[in-house]
Design an enzyme around this catalytic site. Structure first.
Site, PDB file in Angstrom:
ATOM      1  CG  ASP A  98      -2.306   0.356   0.969  1.00 19.56           C
ATOM      2  OD1 ASP A  98      -2.528   1.468   0.463  1.00 19.56           O
ATOM      3  OD2 ASP A  98      -3.202  -0.474   1.232  1.00 19.56           O
ATOM      4  CG  ASP A 194      -4.963   5.392   0.760  1.00 20.66           C
ATOM      5  OD1 ASP A 194      -5.828   4.501   0.877  1.00 20.66           O
ATOM      6  OD2 ASP A 194      -4.992   6.445   1.413  1.00 20.66           O
ATOM      7  CD  GLU A 248      -9.066   3.984  -1.845  1.00 25.44           C
ATOM      8  OE1 GLU A 248     -10.007   3.603  -1.154  1.00 25.44           O
ATOM      9  OE2 GLU A 248      -8.200   4.766  -1.420  1.00 25.44           O
ATOM     10  CG  HIS A 321      -9.109  -1.908   4.080  1.00 25.75           C
ATOM     11  ND1 HIS A 321      -8.949  -1.857   2.712  1.00 25.75           N
ATOM     12  CD2 HIS A 321      -8.740  -0.699   4.548  1.00 25.75           C
ATOM     13  CE1 HIS A 321      -8.489  -0.669   2.380  1.00 25.75           C
ATOM     14  NE2 HIS A 321      -8.350   0.060   3.463  1.00 25.75           N
ATOM     15  CG  ASP A 322     -11.708   1.393   3.235  1.00 27.12           C
ATOM     16  OD1 ASP A 322     -11.211   1.318   4.371  1.00 27.12           O
ATOM     17  OD2 ASP A 322     -11.145   1.959   2.280  1.00 27.12           O
TER      18      ASP A 322
HETATM   19  O1  TEU Z   1      -9.919   4.999   1.552  1.00 29.11           O
HETATM   20  C1  TEU Z   1     -10.401   6.150   0.900  1.00 29.11           C
HETATM   21  C2  TEU Z   1     -11.814   6.383   1.049  1.00 29.11           C
HETATM   22  O2  TEU Z   1     -12.404   7.017   0.229  1.00 29.11           O
HETATM   23  C3  TEU Z   1     -12.454   5.824   2.252  1.00 29.11           C
HETATM   24  O3  TEU Z   1     -12.215   6.692   3.307  1.00 29.11           O
HETATM   25  C4  TEU Z   1     -13.872   5.655   2.052  1.00 29.11           C
HETATM   26  O4  TEU Z   1     -14.501   6.881   1.858  1.00 29.11           O
HETATM   27  C5  TEU Z   1     -14.442   5.038   3.267  1.00 29.11           C
HETATM   28  O5  TEU Z   1     -13.497   4.269   3.925  1.00 29.11           O
HETATM   29  C6  TEU Z   1     -15.568   4.150   2.863  1.00 29.11           C
HETATM   30  O6  TEU Z   1     -15.914   3.461   3.972  1.00 29.11           O
HETATM   31  C7  TEU Z   1      -8.554   4.858   1.731  1.00 29.11           C
HETATM   32  C8  TEU Z   1      -8.289   3.640   2.583  1.00 29.11           C
HETATM   33  O7  TEU Z   1      -8.742   2.507   1.913  1.00 29.11           O
HETATM   34  C9  TEU Z   1      -8.925   3.840   3.922  1.00 29.11           C
HETATM   35  O8  TEU Z   1      -8.799   2.703   4.722  1.00 29.11           O
HETATM   36  C10 TEU Z   1      -8.266   5.037   4.570  1.00 29.11           C
HETATM   37  O9  TEU Z   1      -8.912   5.328   5.765  1.00 29.11           O
HETATM   38  C11 TEU Z   1      -8.311   6.268   3.665  1.00 29.11           C
HETATM   39  O10 TEU Z   1      -7.945   5.990   2.325  1.00 29.11           O
HETATM   40  C12 TEU Z   1      -7.343   7.297   4.153  1.00 29.11           C
HETATM   41  O11 TEU Z   1      -6.028   6.873   3.928  1.00 29.11           O
END
Ligand code: TEU
Ligand code: CA
Length: 548
Positions: A98, A194, A248, A321-322
């Protein structure tokens, strides 16, 4: 030098904190991953995306990095990463790391120096204004925080512990190149970048108009110098390695994807687009729940599948993970997970693009079974609850929305067996193990030929056997109007893969196979024992190879 290996890869995402704990402190770690490599090899995947393992105060579980060139001690040492790379390459597995470079942690040395004075050489590594504009960030709250030492505000599109880097500053871009080079020289095969489409901001910092959410979005998404920055990173570093990048990219459309991933432009190998994960919410905001309709999902998938026919490349996924877990999502009955987990995998992974499987998805892991939303600890959940409580929403709406959307749902420890801590650790883990670990776990499923895990194994094997069709096959949605069935073909001349899936909990009739009289037919996957030409069982999924 450059090959397109990533187009044939099947990638498995590891969230290190929750995958495998080797030293019984309740936190997953690098040596833990090494100990499970044979499992992953046996599953059949050929690449791992590892969520951040760098030094971090863990305000956002590692997406807040305080030293890019060091490993978080909870995960191990640099030598453990080297061991992981070595052990992976031995098994012909690739590793992508990442790369979180839109922002750092507020505890990064750069930020610590930057905030001390306007004259500090690191001050310009970040984004400062005397007065904040009205932008709000991704976690719902104001995107600027006051810094008394310099009497200014700094920008953070995520939590205030995640200050945004100033990519306008050439020195910042050089630092990023240094980081990439360091890991590529270590043997890493690429990066998951990211929120990469946030790195360039419109320098006018105008107020945004949308009053509801992500105020200012149009000024910080796909900013004016995004393509230039990516091309520069490629030219100076990435092009010297046979590596891949997956961006992403949030709130991107088809045109953006084409620009970002067109091979001749040298920007990214592929992107994650999130439109299909937003069909069950409003405005792309998961907290605003919306009734799921299969037609809406198919419309999004069709749009990108047809749109990326000749150029561009993207990722195929439905968990990470999100995201909440997919069991029970998309209107699928949780009690029928035995069928739906296999059905979803079949429906998605034969689409054109690179498949990404998120840890635990292959055994049908479920959302965290909390009693109260106070049990959630994720920074996003905590921030969003605060914001929601200020809005005219009922407590029962807030609870429902948070239970549905909290990222902790996907972050519970991997369920390896039915022991107290699910074989993840012998110590109480940092986040509670789900109660269903007695039933849903790797050990059980390895033994059971009809399990979700064994279905995934078979699916991956078949995916690789039909590589050409998976890479090149022309996509056609056979029933775009149906709200029950998702059926499509991937065709190359007289050969094709046919995917038939039923998103409903009842039998659905169809006449699709009449079209293929004269073709030889071979059933490659079926989540039932029976197969009928004229209907699909509840949540049935079938993959057929047809040829003349
Ligand atoms: O996620 C980006 C992002 O857009 C997320 O914050 C999303 O809006 C949200 O998690 C949806 O549930 C990335 C990473 O995948 C995330 O884990 C991080 O928190 C974020 O960037 C900040 O680095
Ligand atoms: Ca540990």
């Amino acid at each position: 030098m450059k090959t397109n290996w990533f187009k044939d890869a099947i990638i498995y995402q590891i969230y290190p904190q929750s995958f495998m704990d080797s030293n019984d402190d309740g936190i997953g770690d690098l040596k833990g991953i090494v100990s499970r490599l044979d499992y992953l090899k046996d599953l059949g995947i050929n690449c791992i995306w590892l969520s951040p393992i760098y030094k971090s105060p863990m305000a956002d579980n590692g997406y807040d990095i305080s030293d890019y060139l060091d490993i978080n001690p909870i995960y191990g040492k640099m030598d453990d990463l080297k061991l992981l790379i070595e052990e992976m390459h031995k098994r012909n597995l690739r590793l992508i790391m990442d790369l979180v470079v839109n922002h750092t942690s507020d505890e990064h040395e750069w930020f610590k120096a930057a905030k001390t004075s306007k004259d500090n050489p690191y001050h310009d590594y970040y984004i400062w204004r005397d007065k904040p504009n009205n932008w709000t960030g991704f976690f719902g709250d104001k995107a600027w925080t006051y810094n008394p030492e310099t009497n200014e505000y700094y920008l953070h599109l995520f939590n205030k512990a995640q200050p945004d880097l100033n990519w306008e500053n050439e020195k910042v871009r050089e630092e990023v190149k240094k980081i990439c080079k360091y890991y590529l020289d270590l043997g890493v095969d690429g990066f998951r970048c990211d929120v990469i489409n946030l790195i360039s901001k419109d320098q006018n910092f105008k107020n945004g108009h949308n009053k509801l959410i992500l105020v200012g979005k149009k000024y910080f998404i796909n900013g004016p110098r995004l393509h230039e920055y990516l091309q520069e990173l490629n030219k100076d570093v990435l092009s010297n390695y046979d590596c891949m990048t997956v961006g992403e990219t949030v709130f991107t459309n088809l045109e953006d994807i084409k620009l970002l991933t067109d091979e001749s432009r040298n920007e990214l190998s592929m992107v994650f687009n999130f439109d299909h994960t937003s069909v069950d919410n409003y405005l792309g905001v998961k907290w605003l729940m919306r009734r799921f309709k299969l037609k809406r999902l198919k419309k999004v998938l069709d749009h990108y599948q047809y749109g990326l026919k000749d150029s561009g490349w993207y990722s195929i996924f439905y968990e990470n993970h999100d995201q909440r877990r997919s069991v029970g999502r998309f209107n699928l009955k949780e009690s029928k997970a035995f069928y739906t987990t296999k059905m979803l995998a079949t429906a998605f992974y034969f689409l054109k693009g690179t498949p990404y499987i998120y840890q635990g998805e292959e055994i049908g892991m479920t959302n965290l079974d909390v009693e109260s939303i106070d049990e959630f600890i994720d920074v996003e959940t905590v921030d969003v609850i605060k914001v929601m409580k200020k809005l005219p929403l009922t407590m029962s709406y807030i609870e429902k929305s948070i239970k549905n959307g909290s990222r902790d749902n996907a972050r519970t420890p991997m369920q390896w067996d039915d022991s107290t801590y699910a074989g993840f650790s012998n110590h109480e883990p940092w986040l509670r193990v789900n109660h269903n670990k007695d039933v849903i776990n790797v050990k059980n499923q390895l033994k059971d030929q009809s399990s979700t895990l064994n279905y995934f194994k078979k699916l991956i094997k078949i995916y690789k056997e039909y590589q050409i069709l998976n890479r090149e096959g022309v996509y056609k949605d056979l029933l775009p109007k149906s709200n029950s069935l998702f059926c499509y073909e991937r065709r190359c001349g007289n050969e094709l893969l046919l995917v038939l899936t039923n998103f409903k909990d009842h039998k659905v009739k169809h006449k699709l196979l009449n079209k293929y009289q004269g073709f030889k037919q071979k059933i490659l996957l079926n989540n039932y024992d029976n197969f009928d030409n004229s209907y699909l069982e509840p949540y049935q999924a079938i993959l057929i190879y047809l040829s003349k």
